[in-house]
Design a protein around this motif. Sequence first.
Motif, PDB file in Angstrom:
ATOM      1  N   UNK A  30       0.826  -1.204   0.000  1.00 24.35           N
ATOM      2  CA  UNK A  30       0.000   0.000   0.000  1.00 24.35           C
ATOM      3  C   UNK A  30       0.862   1.256   0.000  1.00 24.35           C
ATOM      4  N   UNK A  31       1.914   1.253   0.786  1.00 27.62           N
ATOM      5  CA  UNK A  31       2.791   2.424   0.847  1.00 27.62           C
ATOM      6  C   UNK A  31       3.547   2.610  -0.470  1.00 27.62           C
ATOM      7  N   UNK A  32       3.909   1.519  -1.100  1.00 26.75           N
ATOM      8  CA  UNK A  32       4.586   1.625  -2.401  1.00 26.75           C
ATOM      9  C   UNK A  32       3.657   2.258  -3.438  1.00 26.75           C
ATOM     10  N   UNK A  33       2.382   1.882  -3.416  1.00 28.71           N
ATOM     11  CA  UNK A  33       1.419   2.473  -4.343  1.00 28.71           C
ATOM     12  C   UNK A  33       1.263   3.966  -4.084  1.00 28.71           C
ATOM     13  N   UNK A  34       1.204   4.342  -2.814  1.00 23.70           N
ATOM     14  CA  UNK A  34       1.055   5.752  -2.475  1.00 23.70           C
ATOM     15  C   UNK A  34       2.308   6.560  -2.808  1.00 23.70           C
ATOM     16  N   UNK A  35       3.457   5.909  -2.752  1.00 20.01           N
ATOM     17  CA  UNK A  35       4.691   6.594  -3.134  1.00 20.01           C
ATOM     18  C   UNK A  35       4.680   6.941  -4.621  1.00 20.01           C
ATOM     19  N   UNK A  36       4.044   6.075  -5.419  1.00 16.55           N
ATOM     20  CA  UNK A  36       3.956   6.327  -6.857  1.00 16.55           C
ATOM     21  C   UNK A  36       2.844   7.320  -7.193  1.00 16.55           C
ATOM     22  N   UNK A  37       1.729   7.227  -6.452  1.00 15.71           N
ATOM     23  CA  UNK A  37       0.591   8.127  -6.680  1.00 15.71           C
ATOM     24  C   UNK A  37      -0.117   8.372  -5.340  1.00 15.71           C
ATOM     25  N   UNK A  38       0.166   9.506  -4.688  1.00 11.88           N
ATOM     26  CA  UNK A  38      -0.390   9.760  -3.355  1.00 11.88           C
ATOM     27  C   UNK A  38      -1.913   9.877  -3.334  1.00 11.88           C
ATOM     28  N   UNK A  39      -2.516  10.239  -4.470  1.00 12.72           N
ATOM     29  CA  UNK A  39      -3.950  10.485  -4.480  1.00 12.72           C
ATOM     30  C   UNK A  39      -4.735   9.220  -4.836  1.00 12.72           C
ATOM     31  N   UNK A  40      -4.696   8.239  -3.914  1.00  8.29           N
ATOM     32  CA  UNK A  40      -5.431   6.980  -4.071  1.00  8.29           C
ATOM     33  C   UNK A  40      -6.320   6.808  -2.833  1.00  8.29           C
ATOM     34  N   UNK A  41      -7.535   7.337  -2.844  1.00  6.37           N
ATOM     35  CA  UNK A  41      -8.375   7.344  -1.641  1.00  6.37           C
ATOM     36  C   UNK A  41      -8.584   5.975  -1.007  1.00  6.37           C
ATOM     37  N   UNK A  42      -8.895   4.957  -1.810  1.00  8.94           N
ATOM     38  CA  UNK A  42      -9.165   3.634  -1.246  1.00  8.94           C
ATOM     39  C   UNK A  42      -7.912   2.990  -0.683  1.00  8.94           C
TER      40      UNK A  42
END
Length: 284
Positions: A30-42
């Motif tokens: 989950x943190x890796x995804x947010x590092x690539x794109x912080x604007x992921x609400x779910x």
Amino acid sequence: MTAHPLERPALLRARLLMARGQPGAAEAVLRQALAQEPNLPKVNLALARLRWPGPDYRQWLGWLHRELRPGLYLEIGVEKGESLALAQAPTRVVGVDPAPVGDPLAACPTQAQLYRQASAEFLRAPPADCALHGGGFDLAFVDGDHRFESVLDDFLGLEAWAAPGALVVLHDTLPLTALTAARERRSGFYTGDGWKIVPCLRALRPRLWVLTLPVAPSGLTLVAGLEPGSTVLRERRTDILASYADLDPVRVVEQPEAVMGPLGLNAPDWARRWLQDAGVRSRS
């Protein structure tokens, strides 16, 4: 709105890892995804529930209503009325929101009043017909403008109307990420910098009882021992805003207890003892 292509794969992978009993690996995904794109609400919500498991903030609000049975419940920032619906008769409800969504009182099961006003305007001079004039509130929930100065002003205004043994509940006080806990909104999932109210109250109002519960998605802070006649925060408001302007959310994300003080337990029995020790009045 179309979901970002990173969101679904990250959520599926995290759920698979959780099913395998690997929460650390799921959090990393989950943190890796947010590092690539912080604007992921779910993804932000999934991370919050992973970080702070157990009852979420709405479950806690429902529990507080059942536990305290407040005579008057006041809510700042009602939006669609989902949390107003947690109140139960014979509690009277007062909701304040300058731009509510739809009919927030439709699902409220008890006597309620809605004021379409900014909270500062309302708290400065509640309308003459408002139930607040009957002796103040017993339970208040603050979930309006998430900027620090607005949360501070809401607390200042509310404390003046607190009944003996009242409790104020502040939402979004435990930052999940630095981006979502910044003053300016740059993401769909957003909690703002209202979390600064917690170290502020701890530093300047040491006689208050202040407890932050680590609950999804972004914490709840309970404040008891209210003193309606206190002028400390109002007199120092300008200095407070200047002093806390540069408080970095990175530190509270990485070491929340270093900034917030000891966190409570996400457990009703533990919270019940805290409420009793803090002198919060229960009508149950």
